[in-house]
Design a protein around this motif. Structure first.
Motif, PDB file in Angstrom:
ATOM      1  N   ARG A   1       0.841  -1.206   0.000  1.00  0.00           N
ATOM      2  CA  ARG A   1       0.000   0.000   0.000  1.00  0.00           C
ATOM      3  C   ARG A   1       0.873   1.252   0.000  1.00  0.00           C
ATOM      4  O   ARG A   1       0.620   2.206  -0.741  1.00  0.00           O
ATOM      5  CB  ARG A   1      -0.925  -0.021   1.218  1.00  0.00           C
ATOM      6  N   GLY A   2       1.929   1.231   0.804  1.00  0.00           N
ATOM      7  CA  GLY A   2       2.831   2.377   0.868  1.00  0.00           C
ATOM      8  C   GLY A   2       3.624   2.578  -0.408  1.00  0.00           C
ATOM      9  O   GLY A   2       3.811   3.722  -0.852  1.00  0.00           O
ATOM     10  N   THR A   3       4.087   1.491  -1.012  1.00  0.00           N
ATOM     11  CA  THR A   3       4.871   1.631  -2.241  1.00  0.00           C
ATOM     12  C   THR A   3       4.019   2.222  -3.354  1.00  0.00           C
ATOM     13  O   THR A   3       4.500   3.055  -4.136  1.00  0.00           O
ATOM     14  CB  THR A   3       5.454   0.288  -2.733  1.00  0.00           C
ATOM     15  N   ALA A   4       2.767   1.787  -3.427  1.00  0.00           N
ATOM     16  CA  ALA A   4       1.888   2.296  -4.484  1.00  0.00           C
ATOM     17  C   ALA A   4       1.691   3.801  -4.349  1.00  0.00           C
ATOM     18  O   ALA A   4       1.791   4.553  -5.333  1.00  0.00           O
ATOM     19  CB  ALA A   4       0.543   1.573  -4.440  1.00  0.00           C
ATOM     20  N   ALA A   5       1.436   4.252  -3.121  1.00  0.00           N
ATOM     21  CA  ALA A   5       1.220   5.684  -2.891  1.00  0.00           C
ATOM     22  C   ALA A   5       2.501   6.479  -3.115  1.00  0.00           C
ATOM     23  O   ALA A   5       2.496   7.529  -3.775  1.00  0.00           O
ATOM     24  CB  ALA A   5       0.698   5.909  -1.476  1.00  0.00           C
ATOM     25  N   ALA A   6       3.613   5.983  -2.571  1.00  0.00           N
ATOM     26  CA  ALA A   6       4.882   6.708  -2.684  1.00  0.00           C
ATOM     27  C   ALA A   6       5.362   6.772  -4.128  1.00  0.00           C
ATOM     28  O   ALA A   6       5.887   7.804  -4.572  1.00  0.00           O
ATOM     29  CB  ALA A   6       5.944   6.043  -1.808  1.00  0.00           C
ATOM     30  N   ALA A   7       5.190   5.681  -4.874  1.00  0.00           N
ATOM     31  CA  ALA A   7       5.623   5.660  -6.269  1.00  0.00           C
ATOM     32  C   ALA A   7       4.816   6.637  -7.110  1.00  0.00           C
ATOM     33  O   ALA A   7       5.365   7.329  -7.979  1.00  0.00           O
ATOM     34  CB  ALA A   7       5.518   4.251  -6.846  1.00  0.00           C
ATOM     35  N   ARG A   8       3.510   6.708  -6.856  1.00  0.00           N
ATOM     36  CA  ARG A   8       2.676   7.625  -7.638  1.00  0.00           C
ATOM     37  C   ARG A   8       3.029   9.079  -7.328  1.00  0.00           C
ATOM     38  O   ARG A   8       3.113   9.913  -8.233  1.00  0.00           O
ATOM     39  CB  ARG A   8       1.195   7.356  -7.371  1.00  0.00           C
ATOM     40  N   ILE A   9       3.252   9.380  -6.053  1.00  0.00           N
ATOM     41  CA  ILE A   9       3.673  10.737  -5.690  1.00  0.00           C
ATOM     42  C   ILE A   9       5.010  11.061  -6.346  1.00  0.00           C
ATOM     43  O   ILE A   9       5.217  12.159  -6.877  1.00  0.00           O
ATOM     44  CB  ILE A   9       3.764  10.882  -4.154  1.00  0.00           C
ATOM     45  N   GLY A  10       5.939  10.105  -6.309  1.00  0.00           N
ATOM     46  CA  GLY A  10       7.236  10.313  -6.932  1.00  0.00           C
ATOM     47  C   GLY A  10       7.130  10.520  -8.429  1.00  0.00           C
ATOM     48  O   GLY A  10       7.803  11.388  -9.001  1.00  0.00           O
ATOM     49  N   ALA A  11       6.287   9.724  -9.074  1.00  0.00           N
ATOM     50  CA  ALA A  11       6.097   9.871 -10.522  1.00  0.00           C
ATOM     51  C   ALA A  11       5.523  11.245 -10.845  1.00  0.00           C
ATOM     52  O   ALA A  11       5.990  11.931 -11.766  1.00  0.00           O
ATOM     53  CB  ALA A  11       5.186   8.772 -11.044  1.00  0.00           C
ATOM     54  N   ASP A  12       4.513  11.649 -10.094  1.00  0.00           N
ATOM     55  CA  ASP A  12       3.889  12.954 -10.342  1.00  0.00           C
ATOM     56  C   ASP A  12       4.877  14.103 -10.128  1.00  0.00           C
ATOM     57  O   ASP A  12       4.776  15.146 -10.785  1.00  0.00           O
ATOM     58  CB  ASP A  12       2.673  13.139  -9.444  1.00  0.00           C
ATOM     59  N   SER A  13       5.830  13.907  -9.224  1.00  0.00           N
ATOM     60  CA  SER A  13       6.801  14.970  -8.939  1.00  0.00           C
ATOM     61  C   SER A  13       7.712  15.250 -10.131  1.00  0.00           C
ATOM     62  O   SER A  13       8.299  16.334 -10.213  1.00  0.00           O
ATOM     63  CB  SER A  13       7.659  14.593  -7.729  1.00  0.00           C
ATOM     64  N   THR A  14       7.839  14.287 -11.037  1.00  0.00           N
ATOM     65  CA  THR A  14       8.719  14.504 -12.194  1.00  0.00           C
ATOM     66  C   THR A  14       8.162  15.547 -13.153  1.00  0.00           C
ATOM     67  O   THR A  14       8.895  16.047 -14.014  1.00  0.00           O
ATOM     68  CB  THR A  14       8.974  13.189 -12.966  1.00  0.00           C
TER      69      THR A  14
ATOM     70  N   PRO B   1       7.777   8.881 -18.269  1.00  0.00           N
ATOM     71  CA  PRO B   1       7.041   7.632 -18.479  1.00  0.00           C
ATOM     72  C   PRO B   1       7.596   6.450 -17.696  1.00  0.00           C
ATOM     73  O   PRO B   1       6.845   5.561 -17.288  1.00  0.00           O
ATOM     74  CB  PRO B   1       7.153   7.404 -19.989  1.00  0.00           C
ATOM     75  N   GLY B   2       8.921   6.418 -17.477  1.00  0.00           N
ATOM     76  CA  GLY B   2       9.489   5.339 -16.677  1.00  0.00           C
ATOM     77  C   GLY B   2       9.016   5.396 -15.243  1.00  0.00           C
ATOM     78  O   GLY B   2       8.685   4.367 -14.634  1.00  0.00           O
ATOM     79  N   ALA B   3       8.965   6.599 -14.690  1.00  0.00           N
ATOM     80  CA  ALA B   3       8.460   6.766 -13.328  1.00  0.00           C
ATOM     81  C   ALA B   3       6.985   6.385 -13.251  1.00  0.00           C
ATOM     82  O   ALA B   3       6.541   5.748 -12.286  1.00  0.00           O
ATOM     83  CB  ALA B   3       8.667   8.207 -12.873  1.00  0.00           C
ATOM     84  N   ALA B   4       6.221   6.771 -14.259  1.00  0.00           N
ATOM     85  CA  ALA B   4       4.798   6.400 -14.293  1.00  0.00           C
ATOM     86  C   ALA B   4       4.630   4.888 -14.382  1.00  0.00           C
ATOM     87  O   ALA B   4       3.705   4.324 -13.781  1.00  0.00           O
ATOM     88  CB  ALA B   4       4.115   7.075 -15.477  1.00  0.00           C
ATOM     89  N   THR B   5       5.525   4.233 -15.096  1.00  0.00           N
ATOM     90  CA  THR B   5       5.470   2.771 -15.197  1.00  0.00           C
ATOM     91  C   THR B   5       5.728   2.127 -13.841  1.00  0.00           C
ATOM     92  O   THR B   5       5.051   1.168 -13.451  1.00  0.00           O
ATOM     93  CB  THR B   5       6.494   2.267 -16.221  1.00  0.00           C
ATOM     94  N   VAL B   6       6.709   2.645 -13.111  1.00  0.00           N
ATOM     95  CA  VAL B   6       6.992   2.125 -11.767  1.00  0.00           C
ATOM     96  C   VAL B   6       5.767   2.266 -10.880  1.00  0.00           C
ATOM     97  O   VAL B   6       5.394   1.336 -10.145  1.00  0.00           O
ATOM     98  CB  VAL B   6       8.206   2.849 -11.158  1.00  0.00           C
ATOM     99  N   ALA B   7       5.115   3.428 -10.926  1.00  0.00           N
ATOM    100  CA  ALA B   7       3.908   3.625 -10.127  1.00  0.00           C
ATOM    101  C   ALA B   7       2.819   2.640 -10.528  1.00  0.00           C
ATOM    102  O   ALA B   7       2.135   2.068  -9.660  1.00  0.00           O
ATOM    103  CB  ALA B   7       3.413   5.062 -10.280  1.00  0.00           C
ATOM    104  N   THR B   8       2.665   2.424 -11.812  1.00  0.00           N
ATOM    105  CA  THR B   8       1.667   1.471 -12.305  1.00  0.00           C
ATOM    106  C   THR B   8       1.960   0.065 -11.805  1.00  0.00           C
ATOM    107  O   THR B   8       1.052  -0.682 -11.406  1.00  0.00           O
ATOM    108  CB  THR B   8       1.639   1.485 -13.844  1.00  0.00           C
ATOM    109  N   ILE B   9       3.228  -0.316 -11.799  1.00  0.00           N
ATOM    110  CA  ILE B   9       3.631  -1.643 -11.324  1.00  0.00           C
ATOM    111  C   ILE B   9       3.261  -1.834  -9.855  1.00  0.00           C
ATOM    112  O   ILE B   9       2.647  -2.845  -9.471  1.00  0.00           O
ATOM    113  CB  ILE B   9       5.146  -1.845 -11.537  1.00  0.00           C
ATOM    114  N   PHE B  10       3.606  -0.866  -9.017  1.00  0.00           N
ATOM    115  CA  PHE B  10       3.321  -1.021  -7.590  1.00  0.00           C
ATOM    116  C   PHE B  10       1.835  -0.924  -7.287  1.00  0.00           C
ATOM    117  O   PHE B  10       1.341  -1.573  -6.352  1.00  0.00           O
ATOM    118  CB  PHE B  10       4.126  -0.015  -6.779  1.00  0.00           C
TER     119      PHE B  10
END
Length: 211
Positions: A152-165, A188-197
């Motif tokens: 749950r935390g990785t999904a939220a943190a990854a999406r916030i990180g992706a959006d920060s780019t 797009p790579g950051a968005a992919t990571v968020a999608t994965i988590f």
């Protein structure tokens, strides 16, 4: 609860389904910064991983992780394939020797994968790459007490990180040639990571409900 070979294969299948569903959205992100085919490439890679894993005979967890690494590197190709592939390859030693993965085992896999990505791409947080999503996700997972909290935390943190780019100027990858024109676009790579988590988190919740 631990993640064995069957669960690991199911997790990667869930990732492949989610990326396939987001393929065109990822392509649109990539069109602003690159060739516009990132979503297609990453979707094909994870679909190939699922097929290759299904063809294995009674695979171990490390067999599955290695198959994913090979598929990502071979089917994505180019710099993206090498960098995403590094995540799986560098995490492989932490998978070997385990019949199933505890939360702490998976933490070691994710940390090793992150270091592999950073080394291969020579990237850090703030460079407008997948590391901007991956690093905070791995850090959040490490702080969690169990898998449910971790995913749950990785999904939220990854999406916030992706959006920060969106607000960053690219310092690595093809987008660095755009200079300030890259500002306003999500990597797009950051968005992919968020999608994965996000896919893993949804899969885990469904797994818990079914058990």
């Amino acid at each position: 609860m631990r993640i064995g070979p069957a669960e690991l294969a199911a997790m990667l299948e869930a990732i492949a389904r989610r990326i396939s569903a987001e393929r065109e959205a990822l392509n649109r992100l990539d069109a602003a910064l690159g060739d516009g085919d990132h979503g297609t490439s990453v979707s094909a890679a994870f679909s190939a991983a699922v097929d290759d894993i299904a063809a294995l005979n009674q695979p171990s967890a490390s067999d599955i992780w290695l198959a994913a690494a090979k598929a990502v590197m071979n089917r994505m190709g180019g710099a993206s394939g090498a960098i995403f592939g590094s995540f799986f390859l560098k995490g492989l030693p932490a998978v070997r020797g385990h019949d199933s993965l505890s939360k702490s085992d998976m933490e070691a896999v994710l940390k090793a994968g992150l270091q592999g990505v950073k080394a291969r791409g020579k990237t850090e947080v703030g460079d407008k790459t997948m590391v901007d999503a991956l690093a905070p996700a791995v850090a959040d997972f490490a702080k969690a007490g169990d898998y449910a909290e971790g995913w749950r935390g990785t999904a939220a943190a990854a999406r916030i990180g992706a959006d920060s780019t969106r607000t960053l100027t690219a310092r690595r990858g093809r987008a660095r040639y755009l200079g300030e024109r890259a500002i306003g676009h999500i990597d797009p790579g950051a968005a992919t990571v968020a999608t994965i988590f996000e896919a893993i988190d949804a899969w885990w919740e469904e797994l818990i409900r079914s058990n």
